[in-house]
Design a protein around this motif. Sequence first.
Motif, short mmCIF file in Angstrom:
data_model
loop_
_atom_site.label_atom_id
_atom_site.label_comp_id
_atom_site.label_asym_id
_atom_site.label_seq_id
_atom_site.Cartn_x
_atom_site.Cartn_y
_atom_site.Cartn_z
N MET A 1 0.81 -1.20 0.00
CA MET A 1 0.00 0.00 0.00
C MET A 1 0.85 1.27 0.00
SD MET A 1 -3.12 -0.19 -0.24
CE MET A 1 -4.49 -1.25 -0.15
N LYS A 2 2.11 1.15 0.27
CA LYS A 2 2.98 2.32 0.32
C LYS A 2 2.99 3.07 -1.02
CE LYS A 2 6.36 4.68 2.27
NZ LYS A 2 6.08 5.82 3.03
N VAL A 3 3.01 2.34 -2.12
CA VAL A 3 3.05 2.96 -3.45
C VAL A 3 1.75 3.74 -3.71
CG1 VAL A 3 3.20 2.51 -5.92
CG2 VAL A 3 4.63 1.23 -4.35
N ILE A 4 0.62 3.14 -3.35
CA ILE A 4 -0.67 3.81 -3.55
C ILE A 4 -0.74 5.07 -2.71
CG2 ILE A 4 -3.16 3.61 -3.17
CD1 ILE A 4 -2.91 0.66 -3.93
N ASP A 5 -0.26 5.00 -1.47
CA ASP A 5 -0.26 6.17 -0.59
C ASP A 5 0.58 7.29 -1.19
OD1 ASP A 5 -1.86 4.74 1.11
OD2 ASP A 5 -0.30 4.37 2.60
N THR A 6 1.72 6.96 -1.76
CA THR A 6 2.59 7.96 -2.37
C THR A 6 1.93 8.60 -3.58
OG1 THR A 6 4.52 6.71 -1.62
CG2 THR A 6 4.88 8.36 -3.34
N ILE A 7 1.31 7.81 -4.43
CA ILE A 7 0.62 8.34 -5.61
C ILE A 7 -0.53 9.24 -5.19
CG2 ILE A 7 -0.81 7.70 -7.59
CD1 ILE A 7 0.95 5.15 -7.81
N VAL A 8 -1.28 8.80 -4.19
CA VAL A 8 -2.40 9.61 -3.69
C VAL A 8 -1.90 10.93 -3.15
CG1 VAL A 8 -4.12 9.73 -1.84
CG2 VAL A 8 -3.99 7.71 -3.28
N LEU A 9 -0.82 10.90 -2.39
CA LEU A 9 -0.28 12.13 -1.82
C LEU A 9 0.20 13.08 -2.91
CD1 LEU A 9 0.26 13.58 0.80
CD2 LEU A 9 2.49 12.48 0.88
N ILE A 10 0.83 12.57 -3.95
CA ILE A 10 1.28 13.41 -5.06
C ILE A 10 0.09 14.06 -5.76
CG2 ILE A 10 2.33 13.33 -7.37
CD1 ILE A 10 4.27 11.21 -6.20
N LEU A 11 -0.96 13.29 -5.99
CA LEU A 11 -2.15 13.86 -6.65
C LEU A 11 -2.85 14.89 -5.77
CD1 LEU A 11 -3.60 10.70 -8.41
CD2 LEU A 11 -2.52 12.68 -9.47
N ILE A 12 -2.83 14.68 -4.46
CA ILE A 12 -3.41 15.67 -3.55
C ILE A 12 -2.60 16.96 -3.58
CG2 ILE A 12 -3.84 16.19 -1.12
CD1 ILE A 12 -4.55 13.23 -0.78
N ILE A 13 -1.29 16.85 -3.64
CA ILE A 13 -0.44 18.04 -3.72
C ILE A 13 -0.70 18.78 -5.02
CG2 ILE A 13 1.96 18.80 -3.96
CD1 ILE A 13 2.65 16.51 -1.95
N ILE A 14 -0.84 18.06 -6.13
CA ILE A 14 -1.16 18.70 -7.41
C ILE A 14 -2.50 19.42 -7.32
CG2 ILE A 14 -1.78 18.24 -9.82
CD1 ILE A 14 0.34 15.97 -9.72
N GLY A 15 -3.48 18.78 -6.69
CA GLY A 15 -4.79 19.42 -6.51
C GLY A 15 -4.70 20.66 -5.65
N ALA A 16 -3.89 20.62 -4.59
CA ALA A 16 -3.73 21.77 -3.72
C ALA A 16 -3.04 22.92 -4.45
CB ALA A 16 -2.93 21.38 -2.48
N ILE A 17 -2.05 22.60 -5.27
CA ILE A 17 -1.39 23.64 -6.06
C ILE A 17 -2.38 24.26 -7.03
CG2 ILE A 17 0.36 24.02 -7.85
CD1 ILE A 17 2.08 21.93 -6.35
N ASN A 18 -3.22 23.45 -7.65
CA ASN A 18 -4.22 23.97 -8.58
C ASN A 18 -5.19 24.91 -7.85
OD1 ASN A 18 -5.35 24.01 -11.26
ND2 ASN A 18 -7.08 22.90 -10.41
N TRP A 19 -5.64 24.51 -6.65
CA TRP A 19 -6.53 25.38 -5.88
C TRP A 19 -5.82 26.67 -5.48
CZ3 TRP A 19 -11.46 25.64 -5.66
CH2 TRP A 19 -12.23 24.50 -5.87
N GLY A 20 -4.55 26.59 -5.13
CA GLY A 20 -3.79 27.80 -4.80
C GLY A 20 -3.68 28.74 -5.99
N LEU A 21 -3.42 28.17 -7.16
CA LEU A 21 -3.35 28.99 -8.37
C LEU A 21 -4.70 29.64 -8.66
CD1 LEU A 21 -1.18 26.73 -10.69
CD2 LEU A 21 -0.54 28.94 -9.72
N LEU A 22 -5.77 28.90 -8.44
CA LEU A 22 -7.11 29.46 -8.64
C LEU A 22 -7.37 30.61 -7.66
CD1 LEU A 22 -9.37 26.36 -9.29
CD2 LEU A 22 -9.23 28.39 -10.70
N GLY A 23 -7.01 30.41 -6.41
CA GLY A 23 -7.27 31.42 -5.39
C GLY A 23 -6.44 32.68 -5.55
N PHE A 24 -5.16 32.51 -5.87
CA PHE A 24 -4.28 33.67 -5.95
C PHE A 24 -4.29 34.36 -7.31
CE2 PHE A 24 -2.03 31.39 -2.44
CZ PHE A 24 -2.22 32.37 -1.48
N PHE A 25 -4.36 33.58 -8.37
CA PHE A 25 -4.17 34.14 -9.71
C PHE A 25 -5.33 33.90 -10.67
CE2 PHE A 25 0.07 32.82 -8.11
CZ PHE A 25 0.57 34.09 -7.88
#
Length: 64
Positions: A1-25
């Motif tokens: 499950m470690k690999v799935i957790d890492t992939i999920v975390l990377i996708l969550i970070i990408i989503g958070a960056i996208n939300w940050g870009l939406l909010g700021f710019f």
Amino acid sequence: MKVIDTIVLILIIIGAINWGLLGFFQFDLVAAIFGEMSTFSRIIYAIIGICGLYSISFFAKDKF
């Protein structure tokens, strides 16, 4: 499950960056790459949403 957790975390970070870009710019990175609410961009949004729900399990893993 470690690999799935890492992939999920990377996708969550990408989503958070996208939300940050939406909010700021007011810039939607996913829409810029895949098109404004195209089928593929909606799939990306859905996958990131599912990853967010899956990440709730990270809290339970630390306690046991």
